[in-house]
Design a protein around this motif. Structure first.
Motif, short mmCIF file in Angstrom:
data_model
loop_
_atom_site.label_atom_id
_atom_site.label_comp_id
_atom_site.label_asym_id
_atom_site.label_seq_id
_atom_site.Cartn_x
_atom_site.Cartn_y
_atom_site.Cartn_z
N ASN A 36 18.27 52.99 -13.87
CA ASN A 36 18.51 53.22 -15.30
C ASN A 36 17.23 53.46 -16.08
N GLY A 37 16.07 53.25 -15.44
CA GLY A 37 14.79 53.47 -16.09
C GLY A 37 14.21 52.25 -16.77
N PHE A 38 14.95 51.15 -16.79
CA PHE A 38 14.49 49.96 -17.50
C PHE A 38 13.21 49.39 -16.89
N VAL A 39 13.13 49.36 -15.57
CA VAL A 39 11.93 48.85 -14.89
C VAL A 39 10.71 49.69 -15.26
N TYR A 40 10.92 51.00 -15.38
CA TYR A 40 9.82 51.90 -15.73
C TYR A 40 9.50 51.89 -17.23
N GLY A 41 10.33 51.25 -18.04
CA GLY A 41 10.12 51.26 -19.48
C GLY A 41 10.60 52.54 -20.13
N ILE A 42 11.45 53.31 -19.42
CA ILE A 42 11.97 54.58 -19.93
C ILE A 42 13.49 54.55 -19.74
N VAL A 240 1.04 57.49 -11.46
CA VAL A 240 0.44 58.61 -10.73
C VAL A 240 1.41 59.77 -10.52
N TRP A 241 2.73 59.52 -10.69
CA TRP A 241 3.70 60.56 -10.37
C TRP A 241 4.20 61.33 -11.58
N GLU A 242 3.77 60.99 -12.81
CA GLU A 242 4.36 61.63 -13.98
C GLU A 242 4.11 63.13 -14.05
N ASP A 243 3.11 63.64 -13.30
CA ASP A 243 2.85 65.08 -13.29
C ASP A 243 3.45 65.76 -12.06
N PHE A 244 4.36 65.03 -11.38
CA PHE A 244 5.10 65.58 -10.24
C PHE A 244 4.19 65.97 -9.07
N ALA A 269 5.96 54.24 0.36
CA ALA A 269 6.48 55.61 0.28
C ALA A 269 7.82 55.63 -0.44
N LYS A 270 8.65 54.61 -0.22
CA LYS A 270 9.96 54.54 -0.89
C LYS A 270 9.79 54.40 -2.40
N SER A 276 9.74 59.78 -7.93
CA SER A 276 9.86 61.24 -7.86
C SER A 276 11.28 61.69 -8.19
N SER A 277 12.26 61.02 -7.59
CA SER A 277 13.66 61.36 -7.84
C SER A 277 14.03 61.08 -9.30
N PHE A 278 13.50 59.98 -9.84
CA PHE A 278 13.79 59.61 -11.22
C PHE A 278 13.30 60.69 -12.18
#
Length: 405
Positions: A36-42, A240-244, A269-270, A276-278
């Motif tokens: 749901n994005g809650f862990v990421y703060g989004i 590190v992944w926000e720019d895909f 890796a998971k 990445s999927s998010f």
């Protein structure tokens, strides 16, 4: 359910009392909150068993996800589903946590501990600024570090001591990991927004007084639980992944810190695959990634606020508008032809009278509130007759176990 109106927590309590088996353990709860994005703060989604008539805004999603996380953490740790006992426990927790930045928190934590008080308490944690007007100018409106509340609450339920110090430690480590993850890559505008998102959400530490020299790693390696480390790994992966993309230097940082925390390579890796999927799934819905110009961003933000106010107060507005036939006539006329200066002035005066009768619309009476009137007039046709007072729990609902919110 209307997460922006009174009574929504009672409605939430009605539903979760029949959903005790939806999360078998903290691992399934964490996975759901991450999705749901809650862990990421989004916050992009809410739990699937919660239904809302209108599409919830980002702040409403944050409120629902925070309460979901806190309640089910309590239910899992204490093997107790009593919502009333949960209320008492969460008030005791926040009182001991002593979030000093919330000026009115002490008032909330005194007197009776009711669901209405908890609504105010959750608002105080979700919003970075309690001024509605100022929020519309800023796409960063919610606290991105709310999952630290959940981890600290879990620590509290396990008889942990000095919980404020625990929250400070978790926040200190999160901001340090974010800082060093950003330094492991070439900074861009999105990185700056992400950094601002985390920095503006700090509740327990002063970023200007903290050290970013790498000494945080000693604390990270010796003083954290597995789920705290998992949160740090996911935050680092987000950074590190926000720019895909993931270059060698970034990969070295993620796998290095993951290894230090005791995670095997496939687990690290998971975490990267999950973020990445998010991003790929929700890129268009993540507000801080959008590169719109300020004028468009301002109008879009204003429209969302006004639309929410209209939807949440539609019955009251319909009643008031039905008693102001001249106002409705002028608004209808203005949709097909240009109004005279006198007619525009009359619309403004009559609308202000309407707003005075609906407390939730006090935003229009504030200095500068008149700038919202054109947006309000444009959105009036979207009024829905069933949206007012949707948080009222009826006797029929109480006797229907699987009734949604």
């Amino acid at each position: 359910m209307n997460p922006s109106g009174p009574g929504w927590i009672n409605k939430f309590g009605e539903v979760v009392s029949n959903k005790t088996g939806v999360y078998s353990d903290f691992s399934t709860l964490y996975a759901s909150l991450k999705k749901n994005g809650f862990v990421y703060g989004i916050n992009v989604e809410i739990p699937s068993f919660i239904t809302i008539e209108h599409s919830p805004s980002e702040d409403e999603k944050a409120k629902i996800n925070l309460l979901t996380a806190l309640y089910f953490t309590y239910a899992l740790e204490r093997s107790d589903t009593s919502f009333d006992v949960f209320l008492e426990t969460i008030f005791a927790f926040y009182k001991e946590l002593n979030v000093s930045q919330i000026s009115f928190l002490n008032k909330i934590l005194t007197g009776s501990k009711t669901s209405a008080q908890l609504e105010k308490l959750i608002d105080s944690r979700v919003y970075l600024d309690d001024n509605v007007i100022s929020r519309t100018f800023n796409s960063i409106i919610t606290n991105s570090l709310l999952f630290i509340d959940v981890l600290t609450f879990r620590y509290y339920l396990r008889a942990g001591e000095q919980i404020r110090e625990q929250a400070k430690k978790l926040e200190y480590l999160t901001i340090n990991i974010t800082y060093h993850a950003l330094n492991a890559k070439e900074m861009n505008k999105t990185d700056e927004k992400l950094s601002l998102l985390f920095a503006s959400s700090l509740s327990f530490i002063d970023e200007a007084e903290e050290k970013f020299d790498g000494s945080y790693r000693e604390i990270l390696l010796n003083n954290c639980s597995p789920w705290e480390n998992q949160y740090f790994l996911d935050v680092a992966s987000l950074t590190v992944w926000e720019d895909f993309s993931l270059d060698y230097k970034e990969s070295e940082f993620i796998y290095g810190i993951g290894k230090d925390m005791g995670f095997p390579k496939d687990h690290i890796a998971k975490s990267l695959e999950d973020i990445s999927s998010f991003f790929k799934k929700n890129e268009r819905n993540i507000s801080f990634l959008k590169e719109t110009n300020m004028a468009v961003q301002f109008y879009d933000s204003m429209s969302k606020v006004v639309n929410k106010l209209i939807m949440r107060n539609s019955k009251r507005l319909q009643k008031e508008l039905s008693e102001s036939k001249e106002l409705v006539f002028l608004i209808s006329k203005g949709a097909v032809k240009e109004l005279s200066a006198d007619e525009k002035k009359k619309i403004q005066e009559q609308l202000m009278d309407v707003f005075k009768s609906v407390p939730s619309l006090a935003i229009f009476l504030l200095p500068g509130g008149a700038v919202l009137l054109p947006i309000f007039i444009k959105l009036i046709p979207a009024l829905l007759p069933s949206s007012f007072d949707e948080n009222r729990v009826t006797k029929k609902e109480k006797n229907t176990p699987e009734k949604g919110l």
